[in-house]
Design an enzyme around this catalytic site. Structure first.
Site, short mmCIF file in Angstrom:
data_model
loop_
_atom_site.label_atom_id
_atom_site.label_comp_id
_atom_site.label_asym_id
_atom_site.label_seq_id
_atom_site.Cartn_x
_atom_site.Cartn_y
_atom_site.Cartn_z
N HIS A 106 0.83 -1.22 0.00
CA HIS A 106 0.00 0.00 0.00
C HIS A 106 0.86 1.26 0.00
O HIS A 106 1.94 1.28 0.59
CB HIS A 106 -0.99 0.01 1.17
CG HIS A 106 -0.37 0.00 2.54
ND1 HIS A 106 -0.07 1.16 3.23
CD2 HIS A 106 0.00 -1.02 3.36
CE1 HIS A 106 0.44 0.85 4.42
NE2 HIS A 106 0.51 -0.46 4.51
N ASP A 139 6.36 0.96 6.67
CA ASP A 139 4.93 0.64 6.46
C ASP A 139 4.32 1.68 5.54
O ASP A 139 3.83 2.68 6.00
CB ASP A 139 4.26 0.62 7.83
CG ASP A 139 2.83 0.14 7.77
OD1 ASP A 139 2.40 -0.35 6.71
OD2 ASP A 139 2.13 0.25 8.79
N GLU A 170 -5.05 1.51 2.98
CA GLU A 170 -4.80 0.39 3.91
C GLU A 170 -4.87 0.88 5.36
O GLU A 170 -5.39 0.19 6.23
CB GLU A 170 -3.43 -0.24 3.62
CG GLU A 170 -3.25 -1.63 4.23
CD GLU A 170 -2.84 -1.63 5.69
OE1 GLU A 170 -2.98 -2.67 6.34
OE2 GLU A 170 -2.38 -0.58 6.20
N GLU A 171 -4.32 2.07 5.60
CA GLU A 171 -4.28 2.56 6.98
C GLU A 171 -5.66 3.00 7.48
O GLU A 171 -5.81 3.37 8.64
CB GLU A 171 -3.27 3.72 7.10
CG GLU A 171 -1.83 3.34 6.75
CD GLU A 171 -1.19 2.35 7.74
OE1 GLU A 171 -1.85 1.92 8.69
OE2 GLU A 171 0.00 2.03 7.54
N GLU A 195 3.97 -6.30 3.57
CA GLU A 195 3.99 -5.46 4.77
C GLU A 195 5.34 -5.68 5.48
O GLU A 195 6.00 -6.70 5.26
CB GLU A 195 2.84 -5.86 5.71
CG GLU A 195 1.46 -5.46 5.19
CD GLU A 195 1.12 -3.99 5.39
OE1 GLU A 195 1.98 -3.21 5.87
OE2 GLU A 195 -0.02 -3.61 5.07
N HIS A 380 4.24 4.10 12.54
CA HIS A 380 3.23 4.99 13.12
C HIS A 380 3.82 5.95 14.15
O HIS A 380 3.11 6.48 14.98
CB HIS A 380 2.04 4.21 13.73
CG HIS A 380 1.35 3.31 12.75
ND1 HIS A 380 0.11 2.78 12.95
CD2 HIS A 380 1.73 2.84 11.53
CE1 HIS A 380 -0.24 2.02 11.93
NE2 HIS A 380 0.74 2.05 11.05
ZN LIG Z 1 0.94 -1.44 6.34
#
Ligand SMILES: [Zn+2]
Length: 408
Positions: A106, A139, A170-171, A195, A380
């Protein structure tokens, strides 16, 4: 003693003979390709592409269209389902092999525009080799980079059909792309999902499913003082619903279910409420558990406590879980065997609490392999997300080897 030593010598010799060897030509090609990954990572990170950032996702989408076209792919765009920002980029290659393979990653990140200025792309020397930093680098921009640099290691005889899908939400649970990924996965020999993994690298036993439980309660309005008996109190029924369902939560490591939101349209102090909506959060390990929950919920709500109240329950699968099937397990063993030829291990880690698009792919009933991106950490968290560049040759070698094994 002499016999023992002789036996040991024979054992050593045979185990040395049995030690699997890598495909040296492929390893050499992967090693030669690896340095270019850093430049691709920089290009990908320097386009900010948070979920919902129409401009950023469009810019990155165009960049990817160009890169896939350069690699000889026929590139197209697929509109996500309504309400989702950013076209899905799809690239296809036709070959002369036997297998049909789908590679997924993604392009969206969790970061808002401006994160890059605070944490620009950089490469620093770490204890285990160089680390590349940047928002969304692990990510999942590294997943895209691994796919892009695996392509030059392949030839037409390595697959009958190779499809790459890069989605943009995706997130946000892939609500606009998940069903499309499921459709595209149907009939594939396997789906490889890129991923990030951890360092040192591992495979994973599964990813978690997230679901929304919605119970709407319809009653009847009436004057709360003059004629409450003429009404049907939806709020009292809602309290009953909560009371008879709160034990559907099974505790840590098991099915989790909790009521989280209560909504009421136009609540007025002196009117018996005619509508209440309850929303709950459900986490499951398998789709079968969702069905099981639906049945249990229906049973609990069969008889309303307030006569005349209409109770309707719905369980929406936001992101299906990915549970390693026997076929996926066999793929994990293949990956471990390939890594072993490099003298590296790929232990299996237990199911992660997070969800990924592997769940959508797995609904198609085809073998799915997750965690094929780069090893990294700090997902994140704006200023600390990084990947291990030391692993790049091994990751390219692994991806190309898997595609050859499955596609030839
Ligand atoms: Zn991801």
């Amino acid at each position: 003693m002499k016999a023992l030593i002789a036996a040991a010598a024979v054992w050593l010799a045979t185990s040395a003979l049995a030690a699997p060897k890598p495909d040296n030509a492929l390893l050499k090609a992967a090693t030669a390709e690896a340095p270019a990954v850093t430049g691709t990572l920089k290009s990908l990170v320097e386009v900010e592409s948070g979920s919902g950032d129409a401009e950023g996702l469009e810019t990155l989408g165009r960049y990817l269209e160009g890169r896939f076209a350069q690699s000889g792919g026929s590139v197209s765009r697929v509109k996500p389902l309504p309400g989702t920002v950013g076209d899905i980029i799809v690239a296809r290659w036709k070959g002369t092999g036997k297998g049909r393979l789908l590679l997924i990653a993604h392009m969206d990140t969790v970061y808002q525009r401006g994160a890059l200025a605070k944490a620009p792309f950089k490469v620093v020397e770490g204890a285990a080799g160089p680390l590349a930093y940047g928002p969304g680098i692990a990510d999942d921009k590294a997943g895209i980079a691994v796919i892009l640099h695996t392509l030059p290691l392949l030839s037409a005889r390595d697959y009958a059909e190779l499809t790459v899908v890069i989605n943009t939400d995706e997130e946000r649970g892939s609500v606009g792309s998940g069903p499309i990924i499921t459709e595209m996965a149907k009939g594939m020999s396997a789906v490889l999902s890129f991923e990030p993994t951890v360092y040192p690298e591992t495979m994973v036993n599964g990813t978690s499913g997230t679901n929304t439980v919605i119970v709407t309660i319809a009653g009847k309005s009436a004057h709360a003082g003059a004629a409450p008996e003429a009404g049907i109190n939806a709020m009292v029924e809602a309290a009953h619903v909560i009371a008879v369902t709160k034990d559907l939560d099974r505790g840590p490591g098991k099915r989790r279910f909790n009521w989280t939101v209560v909504n009421q349209d136009r609540g007025v102090r002196n009117i018996i409420p005619n509508n209440v909506t309850l929303i709950g959060d459900l986490r499951t390990a398998t789709l079968a558990e969702v069905d099981q929950f639906r049945a249990e919920l229906a049973e609990r709500l069969k008889t309303p406590a307030v006569a005349g109240a209409q109770v309707v329950a719905e369980v929406r699968v936001n992101r299906p879980p990915f549970d390693v099937s026997p076929a996926s397990s066999a793929l994990i063993e293949e990956a471990q065997a390939i890594y072993a030829t490099l003298g590296r291990r790929l232990p299996l880690m237990p199911r992660t609490g997070g969800g990924t698009d592997a769940g959508y792919a797995a609904i198609a009933g085809v073998p799915v392999l997750e965690f094929l991106g780069l090893p990294g950490a700090g997902y994140h968290t704006t200023d600390a997300e990084y990947v291990h560049l030391e692993s790049v040759p091994s990751r390219l070698y692994l991806a190309a080897s898997l595609i050859r094994r499955l596609g030839r």
